[in-house]
Scaffold this active site. Structure first.
Site, PDB file in Angstrom:
ATOM      1  N   GLY A 184     -87.311  17.385 -22.659  1.00  0.00           N
ATOM      2  CA  GLY A 184     -87.362  16.370 -21.620  1.00  0.00           C
ATOM      3  C   GLY A 184     -87.386  16.937 -20.225  1.00  0.00           C
ATOM      4  O   GLY A 184     -87.167  18.130 -20.006  1.00  0.00           O
ATOM      5  N   GLY A 236     -85.522  19.785 -13.003  1.00  0.00           N
ATOM      6  CA  GLY A 236     -85.636  20.761 -14.078  1.00  0.00           C
ATOM      7  C   GLY A 236     -86.200  20.156 -15.338  1.00  0.00           C
ATOM      8  O   GLY A 236     -86.358  18.940 -15.460  1.00  0.00           O
ATOM      9  N   ASP A 259     -78.611  24.967 -29.007  1.00  0.00           N
ATOM     10  CA  ASP A 259     -79.411  25.545 -27.924  1.00  0.00           C
ATOM     11  C   ASP A 259     -78.525  26.038 -26.782  1.00  0.00           C
ATOM     12  O   ASP A 259     -78.791  25.757 -25.612  1.00  0.00           O
ATOM     13  CB  ASP A 259     -80.420  24.515 -27.413  1.00  0.00           C
ATOM     14  CG  ASP A 259     -81.579  25.174 -26.662  1.00  0.00           C
ATOM     15  OD1 ASP A 259     -81.729  26.405 -26.763  1.00  0.00           O
ATOM     16  OD2 ASP A 259     -82.322  24.460 -25.969  1.00  0.00           O
ATOM     17  N   LYS A 264     -82.537  12.080 -17.583  1.00  0.00           N
ATOM     18  CA  LYS A 264     -83.377  12.886 -18.460  1.00  0.00           C
ATOM     19  C   LYS A 264     -84.337  11.990 -19.235  1.00  0.00           C
ATOM     20  O   LYS A 264     -83.921  11.071 -19.944  1.00  0.00           O
ATOM     21  CB  LYS A 264     -82.543  13.702 -19.444  1.00  0.00           C
ATOM     22  CG  LYS A 264     -83.389  14.578 -20.348  1.00  0.00           C
ATOM     23  CD  LYS A 264     -82.646  15.794 -20.823  1.00  0.00           C
ATOM     24  CE  LYS A 264     -83.605  16.805 -21.426  1.00  0.00           C
ATOM     25  NZ  LYS A 264     -82.972  18.081 -21.734  1.00  0.00           N
ATOM     26  N   GLY A 286     -85.684  20.590 -19.620  1.00  0.00           N
ATOM     27  CA  GLY A 286     -84.841  21.154 -20.658  1.00  0.00           C
ATOM     28  C   GLY A 286     -85.450  20.952 -22.023  1.00  0.00           C
ATOM     29  O   GLY A 286     -86.659  20.783 -22.158  1.00  0.00           O
TER      30      GLY A 286
END
Length: 365
Positions: free
Chosen positions: A81, A76, A186, A98, A78
């Site tokens: 990153g 994924g 966030d 990450k 985010g």
């Protein structure tokens, strides 16, 4: 043979001393002293390894070398990153790595590394654990707890009891962060992760906070505008003041309502253009839970989605809300009593908004 005579020691002339030039030593208040994290070195894992040797570090946070990590597939992207699945060869444990975007200046990089070192001390069952930090070949990488069931993005949770249990876990983590003076910035479904044990944990709290220091606060890579509070998008609101804690509560309310509805709660697309989202969030009335929902849930959403930040409940207050207590009671039937004492004064009704606000006011009667 004559005895050796010692030379006379010269005596300083007292008359040459200037009493008026003597400065008193500053008094150090030890109660205000705090340990400062050491700046990272180019060795990457050596600086982060030393931070985990303190008594506050949990037993599971043994120092890990970057060379022992085997990078797998990308799982994924985010805020700022890309996340990869990695395996720690000596223990065969799975982690998430990450890689933070950006070619930062050296002073900014050092500050980011200091911030991540501090965040490694954050430990809570509803917060994704930050295990290690590497400064590898000029690239900042963070080793995180791996959540095998992914994020809650796109999940539809129509059962209120299940939603209350989910909300209870998120609020637990959020109250912990706010108690340590950490603003997430966030909160959104993609940053709420779950594992096979049905444990919900908040992710990306560190990266969002760090990148906000060097990037525009409304940049989509720092915080997704779809879940931002009105006063964060439009700085003319709330006299130009932004309360990050209240902003997190707004984002939480939008996310929880989205889980219940199975869609983004505003009448625009979440992937829409910036102008459409700004108008929907800043100029329209806050979204409300449908009339088919329970009074407790409708009131809970109203406590989060107040237009004025000062009238939103805090995370600690929301943990005592009847909707949350109903989920935490594991099936006990609790009636909503004295809900009007929990919510700050309702927003004033106008002729244009009285019909849309009546549903939110009904739990308070």
């Amino acid at each position: 043979m004559k005895p050796v005579q010692s030379l006379p020691v010269p005596v300083k002339n007292p008359s040459r001393r200037r009493v008026d030039l003597r400065l008193p030593l500053p008094q150090r208040d030890v109660s205000l002293a705090v340990p400062l994290p050491l700046p990272p070195t180019s060795a990457g894992s050596s600086s982060s390894s030393s931070a985990s040797s303190g008594p506050s570090a949990p037993p599971s946070s043994n120092p890990k070398n970057y060379s022992d990590l085997e990078r797998g597939n990308r799982i994924g992207s985010g805020a700022g990153g890309t996340v990869y699945k990695v395996i720690h060869r000596p223990t065969s444990r799975v982690y998430a790595l990450k890689v933070i975007y950006g070619n930062h200046e050296e002073n900014v990089r050092r500050q980011i590394c200091r911030e991540i070192e501090i965040l490694r001390d954050v430990s809570h069952p509803n917060i994704v654990r930050c295990h290690e930090m590497f400064d590898q070949n000029g690239e900042i990488q963070v080793l995180l707890e791996f959540m095998d069931e992914g994020s809650l993005e796109g999940r539809h949770v129509s059962n209120e009891r299940d939603l209350a249990k989910l909300s209870f876990q998120i609020l637990n983590g959020l109250a912990y962060l706010h108690g340590r003076h950490i603003v997430h910035r966030d909160i959104k479904p993609s940053n709420l992760l779950v594992n096979k044990a049905a444990n919900v944990k908040i992710a990306d709290f560190g990266v969002s906070r760090i990148l906000a220091q060097t990037m525009d606060p409304c940049n989509s890579s720092v915080g997704t505008i779809a879940y931002m509070s009105p006063e964060r998008i439009n700085t003319d609101l709330n006299q130009g003041r932004y309360d990050g804690y209240a902003g997190d509560i707004w984002s939480l309310g939008v996310s929880i309502l989205e889980f219940f509805l199975g869609r983004f709660p505003f009448n625009v697309s979440r992937q829409g253009d910036w102008a459409s989202l700004m108008c929907a969030i800043c100029m329209s009335q806050p979204p409300e839970a449908p009339a088919s929902a329970s009074p407790e849930f409708r009131h809970f959403i109203s406590c989060c989605l107040q237009r004025e930040p000062g009238r939103r409940m805090t995370a600690s207050q929301l943990l005592r809300h009847p909707f949350i207590l109903r989920g935490a009671s594991q099936g006990q039937n609790r009636s909503p009593q004295n809900l009007h004492q929990l919510l700050p004064p309702p927003r004033p009704l106008s002729s244009s908004s009285s019909s849309s606000s009546s549903a939110a006011s009904s739990p308070m009667t």
